[in-house]
Design a protein around this motif. Sequence first.
Motif, PDB file in Angstrom:
ATOM      1  N   PHE A   1      80.565  55.994  17.609  1.00 27.18           N
ATOM      2  CA  PHE A   1      78.676  55.394  17.045  1.00 27.18           C
ATOM      3  C   PHE A   1      78.476  56.617  16.075  1.00 27.18           C
ATOM      4  O   PHE A   1      77.145  55.981  15.591  1.00 27.18           O
ATOM      5  N   GLU A   2      78.252  57.932  17.495  1.00 28.83           N
ATOM      6  CA  GLU A   2      77.271  58.446  16.613  1.00 28.83           C
ATOM      7  C   GLU A   2      77.737  59.020  15.610  1.00 28.83           C
ATOM      8  O   GLU A   2      76.152  59.371  14.549  1.00 28.83           O
ATOM      9  N   ASN A   3      78.757  59.390  14.511  1.00 28.91           N
ATOM     10  CA  ASN A   3      78.924  59.657  13.458  1.00 28.91           C
ATOM     11  C   ASN A   3      78.735  58.948  12.877  1.00 28.91           C
ATOM     12  O   ASN A   3      78.290  58.942  11.290  1.00 28.91           O
ATOM     13  N   LEU A   4      79.189  57.572  12.687  1.00 27.21           N
ATOM     14  CA  LEU A   4      78.868  56.216  11.859  1.00 27.21           C
ATOM     15  C   LEU A   4      77.378  56.400  11.226  1.00 27.21           C
ATOM     16  O   LEU A   4      77.142  55.990  10.642  1.00 27.21           O
ATOM     17  N   ARG A   5      76.321  56.865  12.494  1.00 29.06           N
ATOM     18  CA  ARG A   5      75.337  56.397  12.567  1.00 29.06           C
ATOM     19  C   ARG A   5      74.922  57.543  11.602  1.00 29.06           C
ATOM     20  O   ARG A   5      73.393  57.161  10.708  1.00 29.06           O
TER      21      ARG A   5
END
Length: 428
Positions: free
Chosen positions: A364-368
Amino acid sequence: MKTKDRIAYFYDGDVGNVYFGPNHPMKPHRLCMTHHLVLSYGLHQKMEIYRPHKAYPVELAQFHSTDYVEFLHRITPDKQHLFPNELKKYNVGEDSPIFDNLFEFCQIYAGGTIDAARRLNNGLCDIAINWAGGLHHAKKCQASGFCYINDLVLGILELLKYHARVLYIDIDVHHGDGVEEAFYFTDRVMTVSFHKYGDMFFPGTGDVKETGEREGKYYAINVPLKDGIDDNSFTRLFKTIIAKVVEIYSPGAIVLQCGADSLARDRLGCFNLSIDGHSECVKFVKKFNLPLLVTGGGGYTKENVARCWTVETGVLLDTELSNEIPDNDYIKYFGPDYSLKIQSSNLENLNSKSYISAIKSQVFENLRCIQHAPSVQMHEVPPDFYIPDFDEAEQNPDERMDQHAQDKQIQRDDEYYDGDNDNMDDGT
């Protein structure tokens, strides 16, 4: 709102007749078994069945290097001792052996995925299925992990002619490294792979930290898992991540690789999914109502592979199948209970809640970092069919047939499947 999905299904009986060798885990025979199970449930009556064209060398060279394609075209079991350097260069030999009709096998499974993408592009179906495809390890200039031609990359390249963004999802137990590598530097394809990682497990790539580079930074998503993951952990993680990916990336089409080696008791796998758990992922992806290309992949306990892909064909058709397997040419393989569904085993799940939570947070961090769909400049759409000039007189009439004529060859029931029975002992 469309009422019913139109589904195109690609199959050529010849694909199940090739033989990797007596001790090799890859058994293309599983494709015949799958197909006959699909027929025995009457699913062929709800789909359009197509025999794929055999992909031309020039089509394979849309991704693979010309010298590698030419080598695959030329090499035969009785000639291989003459090419020791090439065998090494192209990583062909032990894992990916040379066998009779190797090139034709590649042409058929790649042709099925290319045809599937073209039908989707032209709005002729909503979902296209090629269980013979999904060979996700093949590299531009090399065979890898039983895969010679990367049909998935070729199919995605077709879809990119019509769609600004394509999402690739892989639920094989092995990392989808060949597809990830092909699109590692672009934001036009997002690759998402759920796989076993660690302990020298093939192919050794797919850490959560591998996220793409340059324009492709954060467009490769890896979900590395440990042994024994079960339905509950896997499907919850899958749905959470894929829902977020579709929301943020906004793809125009999806390619779903359904490797069945993530099932419990697979000969080479180490996950613990039941067929219900595996097919739940397919059901979830279907709900996005985007053009969907579905392929097979790994799977080395062949009767379970056939069960799984038949159930998933039913899922794509919104058709519930009886758990009692109907009589078919391969019924003896499904004894002693002749039931369709396989359950999980009692394998310990080494994926703790905290481990899964950490992986999810990292993804999710990468998607942000992407946040919203990238703007893609669409270029002129290349033509659909790259066919060189052939001497028509020398061409096999079956291979000379143009796409339109092939499309008219919709074959239902058992019209051309009588000769599919593989009576060769396949070593299991």
